[in-house]
Design a protein around this motif. Structure first.
Motif, mmCIF file in Angstrom:
data_model
loop_
_atom_site.group_PDB
_atom_site.id
_atom_site.type_symbol
_atom_site.label_atom_id
_atom_site.label_comp_id
_atom_site.label_asym_id
_atom_site.label_seq_id
_atom_site.Cartn_x
_atom_site.Cartn_y
_atom_site.Cartn_z
ATOM 1 N N UNK A 28 10.709 0.654 4.819
ATOM 2 C CA UNK A 28 9.525 1.450 5.074
ATOM 3 C C UNK A 28 9.131 2.322 3.896
ATOM 4 N N UNK A 29 10.058 2.993 3.334
ATOM 5 C CA UNK A 29 9.708 3.991 2.334
ATOM 6 C C UNK A 29 9.091 3.384 1.090
ATOM 7 N N UNK A 30 9.377 2.133 0.826
ATOM 8 C CA UNK A 30 8.904 1.540 -0.405
ATOM 9 C C UNK A 30 7.801 0.516 -0.263
ATOM 10 N N UNK A 31 7.240 0.378 0.937
ATOM 11 C CA UNK A 31 6.283 -0.702 1.153
ATOM 12 C C UNK A 31 5.048 -0.288 1.932
ATOM 13 N N UNK A 32 3.976 -1.000 1.649
ATOM 14 C CA UNK A 32 2.799 -0.939 2.506
ATOM 15 C C UNK A 32 3.100 -1.779 3.750
ATOM 16 N N UNK A 33 2.530 -1.365 4.881
ATOM 17 C CA UNK A 33 2.820 -2.019 6.151
ATOM 18 C C UNK A 33 1.511 -2.386 6.831
ATOM 19 N N UNK A 34 1.495 -3.520 7.511
ATOM 20 C CA UNK A 34 0.270 -3.942 8.187
ATOM 21 C C UNK A 34 0.574 -4.508 9.570
ATOM 22 N N UNK A 35 -0.400 -4.359 10.449
ATOM 23 C CA UNK A 35 -0.371 -4.984 11.767
ATOM 24 C C UNK A 35 -1.287 -6.201 11.740
ATOM 25 N N UNK A 36 -0.812 -7.285 12.341
ATOM 26 C CA UNK A 36 -1.582 -8.514 12.472
ATOM 27 C C UNK A 36 -1.580 -8.904 13.948
ATOM 28 N N UNK A 37 -2.485 -9.791 14.312
ATOM 29 C CA UNK A 37 -2.487 -10.318 15.672
ATOM 30 C C UNK A 37 -2.908 -11.777 15.665
ATOM 31 N N UNK A 50 -1.554 0.213 6.349
ATOM 32 C CA UNK A 50 -1.371 1.562 5.812
ATOM 33 C C UNK A 50 -0.492 1.466 4.577
ATOM 34 N N UNK A 51 -0.957 2.103 3.500
ATOM 35 C CA UNK A 51 -0.204 2.048 2.265
ATOM 36 C C UNK A 51 0.912 3.097 2.252
ATOM 37 N N UNK A 52 1.714 3.037 1.221
ATOM 38 C CA UNK A 52 2.783 4.027 1.040
ATOM 39 C C UNK A 52 2.194 5.432 1.035
ATOM 40 N N UNK A 53 1.019 5.578 0.471
ATOM 41 C CA UNK A 53 0.372 6.889 0.352
ATOM 42 C C UNK A 53 -0.477 7.261 1.567
ATOM 43 N N UNK A 54 -0.459 6.418 2.587
ATOM 44 C CA UNK A 54 -1.178 6.748 3.813
ATOM 45 C C UNK A 54 -2.632 6.331 3.851
ATOM 46 N N UNK A 55 -3.059 5.518 2.908
ATOM 47 C CA UNK A 55 -4.428 5.008 2.932
ATOM 48 C C UNK A 55 -4.489 3.881 3.959
ATOM 49 N N UNK A 56 -5.496 3.927 4.810
ATOM 50 C CA UNK A 56 -5.570 2.971 5.914
ATOM 51 C C UNK A 56 -6.728 1.998 5.771
#
Length: 121
Positions: A28-37, A50-56
């Motif tokens: 988590x701390x080192x990666x951007x994360x995404x939801x898919x469906x 959402x990026x590491x810096x919180x940009x959505x």
């Protein structure tokens, strides 16, 4: 790398659900994360990221209804889904992703089992 999604269920149209994406701290701390469906008979699509810096980022169909947030201390990313519609019915997955300058997300982890979201009309 594999993240686990949870929190899905059956809800009536107009209702809300909260989804959770969990993984190990290093992921988590080192990666951007995404939801898919993925709905039956369709391809997997990006819902929110959402990026590491919180940009959505959100796909147009969920803007103003869904929010995404992350808590790196708890190794969790949340997807809050409000005013759900029958067309939101799908299996929801989360994954680590690369974000390009264009804003496009590219998932690169293994896909987990996902969590089923069903919205009745």
């Amino acid at each position: 790398v594999q993240l686990q999604a949870s929190g899905g269920g059956l809800v009536q149209a107009g209702g809300s659900l909260s989804l959770y994406c969990a993984g190990s701290g290093g992921i988590f701390s080192g990666n951007d994360i995404a939801w898919y469906r993925q709905a039956p008979g369709t391809g997997r699509e990006l819902v929110a990221g959402i990026t590491i810096n919180g940009i959505t980022k959100f796909t147009d169909s969920v803007k103003d209804r869904f929010t995404i947030s992350r808590d790196n201390a708890r190794n969790t990313v949340y997807l809050q889904m409000n005013n759900l519609k029958p067309e939101d019915t799908a299996v929801y997955y989360c994954n680590v992703a690369r974000v390009f300058e264009s804003g496009d997300y590219e998932p690169f982890g293994s896909w987990g089992q996902g969590t089923q979201v069903t919205v009745s009309s």
